[in-house]
Design a protein around this motif. Structure first.
Motif, PDB file in Angstrom:
ATOM      1  N   ALA A 150       0.852  -1.199   0.000  1.00 37.06           N
ATOM      2  CA  ALA A 150       0.000   0.000   0.000  1.00 37.06           C
ATOM      3  C   ALA A 150       0.877   1.235   0.000  1.00 37.06           C
ATOM      4  O   ALA A 150       1.839   1.332   0.770  1.00 37.06           O
ATOM      5  N   GLU A 151       0.550   2.173  -0.871  1.00 36.58           N
ATOM      6  CA  GLU A 151       1.233   3.464  -0.887  1.00 36.58           C
ATOM      7  C   GLU A 151       0.195   4.565  -1.044  1.00 36.58           C
ATOM      8  O   GLU A 151      -0.872   4.368  -1.627  1.00 36.58           O
ATOM      9  N   ILE A 152       0.522   5.743  -0.484  1.00 39.22           N
ATOM     10  CA  ILE A 152      -0.404   6.876  -0.488  1.00 39.22           C
ATOM     11  C   ILE A 152       0.315   8.097  -1.040  1.00 39.22           C
ATOM     12  O   ILE A 152       1.418   8.424  -0.598  1.00 39.22           O
ATOM     13  N   GLU A 153      -0.327   8.747  -1.990  1.00 40.22           N
ATOM     14  CA  GLU A 153       0.207   9.990  -2.528  1.00 40.22           C
ATOM     15  C   GLU A 153      -0.170  11.137  -1.592  1.00 40.22           C
ATOM     16  O   GLU A 153      -1.349  11.363  -1.321  1.00 40.22           O
ATOM     17  N   LEU A 154       0.820  11.849  -1.064  1.00 38.93           N
ATOM     18  CA  LEU A 154       0.595  12.948  -0.135  1.00 38.93           C
ATOM     19  C   LEU A 154       0.954  14.272  -0.791  1.00 38.93           C
ATOM     20  O   LEU A 154       2.010  14.393  -1.428  1.00 38.93           O
TER      21      LEU A 154
END
Length: 455
Positions: A150-154
């Motif tokens: 899982a990765e999140i664009e911030l």
């Protein structure tokens, strides 16, 4: 499901790469690049399959027969056994932005935005151009998935600001903090990167208050058995309306002399968040430092109204970034805690005419909160810092009750902060004091509502 029995034989087939860099792009090419290796491995498994127990042969046949079964986000939650939930992922649905199914791993790549379908939202948050902005203290986005990555664009908002006013945030995975710091630039944050699939709950929380920027959440990418799903929601909801004392201003500072920066303001250590967590409640915080009912904080006793006063700020979803009006149906609290007056006290200063002015405006604000939340119980809290307005607030609540016959309201007085508990920045409450305030408010709420006791 039986098809899980064959999956361990395939785990060595595909090794997921480590966390992406900011410009990494995990897409269907991952499967394409590994296609030849997968083919050879499948052949090898076929040759050895005869030596396996009959249950493995049966599981292999089930995997082939399940090619038309789809996975919905509702099926993949932390509260259920993933082995009973796992089926093949949909090869294409309108709800999936991107992804390609691989029969060998049983996982797909999914991509979504931080919308209500895919994440659980806490606090008043803005959603613009597919970016979810976490502005207020303790506003958050949280999601469950069963998978490996899982990765999140911030996104940093605003793009430029003083270093000491940048957004302070945290990321937790399965309730364990994996990061806490200041967002200094746009980035892609890798929250989970494992070789073996498991159940994960990921949460991004804005720790500092809304007037000091926001944390934007863009695309969320996972390698999983299905789309991300919002975690369960508590039946108890509380709204906190306050100032710096409610936001946790300076509570991570070492002393009163340490200059404030957002990295010293951890809303999760404030009494509001601590009270809600102990109750097991969902909660919203609408607050900012210096705010009041009739005046912002003023060092010289002159009324200060530049910027927001709470009756105006309360109308908006996030008044620091938009003129979008808040839809009160989005969050219907059981309890509203109004904790204002500390900054007004710097203006009223025990002057009767000013206290009368404050009382009149305070009652008007109670009416405003009641109109927005007709079924909520309202607690008018005060006393965290020593103030001449203790009694004025209590009398105002009583006067409102007399005028309206509304009995779902009461006043509550904290025991003020103490020197022996230490101080945060600018003599604000320390984390020790904030914990005591939370204990006192919890006791008051459970006195009013014994059914909320959560020990």
């Amino acid at each position: 499901m039986k098809n899980f029995l064959i999956i361990p034989l395939m785990i060595g087939v595909l090794a997921l790469s480590s966390c992406y860099s900011e410009n990494a792009d995990r897409n269907g090419a991952m499967v394409t690049d590994a296609a030849n290796d997968i083919t050879e491995t499948v052949k090898a498994v076929s040759e050895t399959e005869k030596a396996l127990p009959e249950t493995v042969n049966a599981a292999s046949e089930e995997v082939e027969a399940a090619s038309t079964v789809t996975v919905s986000s509702a099926e993949v939650t932390l509260s259920e056994n993933p082995e009973t939930e796992h089926t093949e992922a949909a090869e294409s649905t309108d709800d999936i932005i991107g992804g390609s199914y691989t029969e060998e791993t049983g996982l797909s790549e999914f991509e979504c935005y931080a919308d209500a379908q895919h994440v659980k939202l806490s606090g008043r948050t803005l959603f613009r151009d597919n970016i979810r902005y976490l502005g207020y203290s303790c506003s958050a986005a949280e999601f469950d998935f069963y998978g490996t990555y899982a990765e999140i664009e911030l996104i940093m908002e605003p793009e430029e600001c003083d270093e000491k006013e940048r957004s302070y945030y945290s990321v937790t995975v399965n309730s364990e903090e994996v990061f806490r710091g200041v967002l200094t630039e746009d980035m892609v944050f890798c929250a989970v990167d494992e070789e073996i699939a498991d159940r994960y709950r990921v949460k991004i929380t804005k720790l500092s208050e809304g007037c000091f920027g926001a944390v934007g959440i863009g695309r969320i990418r996972t390698v999983a058995a299905g789309e991300t799903a919002p975690p369960p929601v508590s039946d108890i909801r509380i709204e906190f309306i306050g100032d710096s004392l409610t936001c946790g201003y300076g509570d991570e500072a070492s002393s009163a002399e340490e200059k404030f920066s957002t990295s010293t303001e951890n809303g999760l250590l404030g009494y509001a968040a601590l009270t809600a967590e102990r109750l097991g409640a969902e909660y919203n915080i609408i607050g900012m430092n210096g705010i009041g009912i009739v005046s912002r904080y003023t060092p010289n006793g002159e009324k200060k109204t530049e910027g927001f006063l709470m009756p105006e700020l309360y109308k908006y979803t996030d008044g620091f970034r938009s003129d979008e009006l808040w839809d009160n149906s989005e969050f219907v609290p059981d309890i509203c805690v109004i904790a204002l007056g500390a900054n007004d006290n710097s203006y009223t200063r025990g002057i009767t005419s000013r206290e009368d002015e404050f009382s009149e405006k305070y009652i008007e604000f109670i009416r405003q909160v009641r109109e927005a939340n007709p079924d909520s119980y309202i607690i008018c809290a005060s006393g965290i810092q020593r103030s001449n307005l203790y009694d004025v607030i209590a009398r105002s609540a009583e006067k409102y009750i007399e005028e309206s016959s509304d009995e779902r309201i009461s006043s509550f007085r904290f025991n003020s902060q103490r020197d022996d508990e230490g101080f945060g920045s600018d003599y604000h409450p320390s984390a020790v004091s904030q914990q005591r305030f939370a204990d006192e408010l919890y006791a008051e709420i459970t006195r009013l509502f014994p059914e909320y006791v959560n020990e």
